[in-house]
Write a protein that holds these residues in place. Sequence first.
Motif, short mmCIF file in Angstrom:
data_model
loop_
_atom_site.label_atom_id
_atom_site.label_comp_id
_atom_site.label_asym_id
_atom_site.label_seq_id
_atom_site.Cartn_x
_atom_site.Cartn_y
_atom_site.Cartn_z
N PHE A 1 0.73 -1.35 -0.08
CA PHE A 1 -0.07 0.05 0.06
C PHE A 1 0.84 1.21 -0.03
N LEU B 1 -10.40 -2.90 5.59
CA LEU B 1 -10.10 -1.88 4.53
C LEU B 1 -11.39 -1.68 3.58
N GLY C 1 -12.61 1.99 3.77
CA GLY C 1 -12.72 2.66 2.31
C GLY C 1 -14.11 3.37 2.05
N THR D 1 -16.07 6.33 5.00
CA THR D 1 -15.53 7.58 5.78
C THR D 1 -15.34 8.38 4.80
N PRO E 1 -15.28 13.46 9.47
CA PRO E 1 -16.19 12.21 9.24
C PRO E 1 -16.10 10.97 10.46
N VAL E 2 -14.90 11.01 11.14
CA VAL E 2 -15.15 10.19 12.34
C VAL E 2 -15.02 11.10 13.55
N GLY F 1 -8.60 14.60 12.88
CA GLY F 1 -9.54 13.77 11.87
C GLY F 1 -9.08 12.62 11.54
N GLY G 1 -5.16 4.82 5.78
CA GLY G 1 -5.86 4.99 4.41
C GLY G 1 -5.57 6.69 4.05
C1 HEM Z 1 -11.88 10.72 5.16
C2 HEM Z 1 -11.74 9.45 5.28
C3 HEM Z 1 -11.30 8.65 6.46
C4 HEM Z 1 -11.15 9.40 7.87
C5 HEM Z 1 -11.53 10.55 8.41
C6 HEM Z 1 -10.56 8.02 8.66
C7 HEM Z 1 -10.35 8.20 9.82
C8 HEM Z 1 -9.47 7.41 10.62
C9 HEM Z 1 -9.47 7.37 12.16
C10 HEM Z 1 -9.89 8.70 13.01
C11 HEM Z 1 -8.59 6.26 12.51
C12 HEM Z 1 -8.09 6.00 14.07
C13 HEM Z 1 -8.90 5.09 14.69
C14 HEM Z 1 -8.50 4.56 15.95
O1 HEM Z 1 -7.35 5.39 16.29
O2 HEM Z 1 -9.09 3.98 16.89
C15 HEM Z 1 -8.49 5.67 11.15
C16 HEM Z 1 -7.80 4.28 11.26
C17 HEM Z 1 -7.89 3.58 10.28
N1 HEM Z 1 -8.27 3.91 8.98
FE1 HEM Z 1 -9.11 5.55 8.28
N2 HEM Z 1 -10.14 7.02 7.79
C18 HEM Z 1 -10.59 7.38 6.50
C19 HEM Z 1 -10.15 6.76 5.50
C20 HEM Z 1 -9.88 5.58 5.21
C21 HEM Z 1 -9.53 4.58 4.02
C22 HEM Z 1 -9.76 4.92 2.82
C23 HEM Z 1 -8.73 3.50 4.57
C24 HEM Z 1 -8.46 2.32 3.58
C25 HEM Z 1 -7.85 2.51 2.61
C26 HEM Z 1 -8.76 3.67 5.98
C27 HEM Z 1 -8.23 2.69 6.75
C28 HEM Z 1 -8.21 2.72 8.25
C29 HEM Z 1 -7.48 1.62 8.96
C30 HEM Z 1 -6.94 0.45 8.42
C31 HEM Z 1 -7.34 2.23 10.29
C32 HEM Z 1 -6.96 1.51 11.40
C33 HEM Z 1 -5.38 1.75 11.67
C34 HEM Z 1 -4.47 1.17 12.94
O3 HEM Z 1 -5.38 0.76 13.66
O4 HEM Z 1 -3.35 0.99 12.72
N3 HEM Z 1 -9.28 4.92 6.43
N4 HEM Z 1 -9.07 6.17 10.18
#
Ligand code: HEM
Length: 414
Positions: free
Chosen positions: A104, A244, A248, A251, A293-294, A350, A360
């Motif tokens: 990735f 994923l 994907g 959010t 968004p989150v 965010g 992501g």
């Molecule tokens: C605007 C879009 C997005 C927002 C606002 C967002 C927000 C977040 C946030 C706040 C977390 C932290 C969660 C935590 O600490 O418990 C997170 C984790 C994560 N996000 Fe996103 N996300 C977005 C898009 C994406 C996309 C497109 C993907 C996949 C390609 C993705 C995959 C992940 C994954 C796999 C984690 C877990 C990371 C870990 O635990 O190490 N996200 N995301």
Amino acid sequence: MTSGTLLYQITDYANRADPYPLYAELRRTPVARQDDGVYAVSTYWEISSLLHDPRLSSDARNRVPLADGSLPPDPEEDSTLPPSFLRLDPPEHDRMRRLATRPFGPPNCPRRIHDMYGELARMVSGLIDGLDGREQADIVDDFAYPFPVMVICNLLGVPHQDEARFHGWADAIVSGLDPNPAEGPAERQRVAQQARTELGGYLAGLIEEHRRAPGHDMLSALATEAGPDGRMSQLELITTAVLLLIAGHETTVNLITNGTLTLLRHPEVLGRLRADPGLAVPLVEELLRYEPPVQLLPQRTALADIDVAGTLIPKGSPVWLMLASGNRDPRRFTDADRFDPGRRDNQHLGFGSGIHYCFGAPLARLEAQIALTELARRLVNPSLVADPPPYRQNPVLRGPRHLPVAFDGLATRF
Ligand code: HEM
């Protein structure tokens, strides 16, 4: 959760369109204990430090019963799949995240997201072309939902014709994240678990196909290539693919929709973006701060007694990190309630922070930058049909369910 408390009001659907005055009230007590034993943390520096604190666990196996004897809900709870790395602590988290990162991003695939620019721009242009001849569109159903779905399915190697099957599964799984659901928690949990199992079964078949005939997609790479950490097991691979796909799906749609809504409420910024597409980069960062968004992370557990801003969070307590509130904290951001894409010091929450920082993020940023720039350029005289628009039920992944926009035709495609 007791009705009438601030936290209850924040999750109450009646306040979904504008929870920000409630967050301002919540920040008066940076760490607020709820009757059921949940600790809500609402100020920037306290959230930020807890996101980097190894004494706060993301692992659902560390949950302890609430004051009423029930366990805090866990959307990943089911018997068939192991937890995804979102719900793991080190060292398991780090190994799985490194394995998922190999196909990735850096250091193994540093150009992966950068090289998707042309493909993303073509998808966006195609979706906007589809609005030709119309005077009104639903930005959610016609644009902001299908786009990230196409992108994540393409990236993972899910065939285009199967994309529609994900809508139901994704909706059900995401409703499992709602801490205050319209229907009973038990029923909601059952539906979410069934959807995870069905999606897992579908992905198991797909992974087998990719193993036999690998393509250039992430599932093929994860199924066939090994690195210094070895390779994911079949179950780890399925659970990562579910994570994923859902992340994907659910959010980026809200980032694009919240972005369109905010731009239409700030026509002068829309005009500036039309004239200068370079504005998209700081604009998307400001959106992640201003309308994240989150909105909150409701799934952490204290592994020890933790003193936060003079309040003791006892070992075993469930902790909610109110990201959207931290993003509007006036002790951190000047004029925090103002939407200002020119803001220079903008280290928002965010995408979270620390070891779980959004995996992501580079993809989500690029998708939103291209989507908003092209919408701004091509929709002629766009205006909101309803303000506020109808919102989704979910208080965690918050965004409009529909965003009807009227316009006077389309500018030509470049
Ligand atoms: C605007 C879009 C997005 C927002 C606002 C967002 C927000 C977040 C946030 C706040 C977390 C932290 C969660 C935590 O600490 O418990 C997170 C984790 C994560 N996000 Fe996103 N996300 C977005 C898009 C994406 C996309 C497109 C993907 C996949 C390609 C993705 C995959 C992940 C994954 C796999 C984690 C877990 C990371 C870990 O635990 O190490 N996200 N995301």
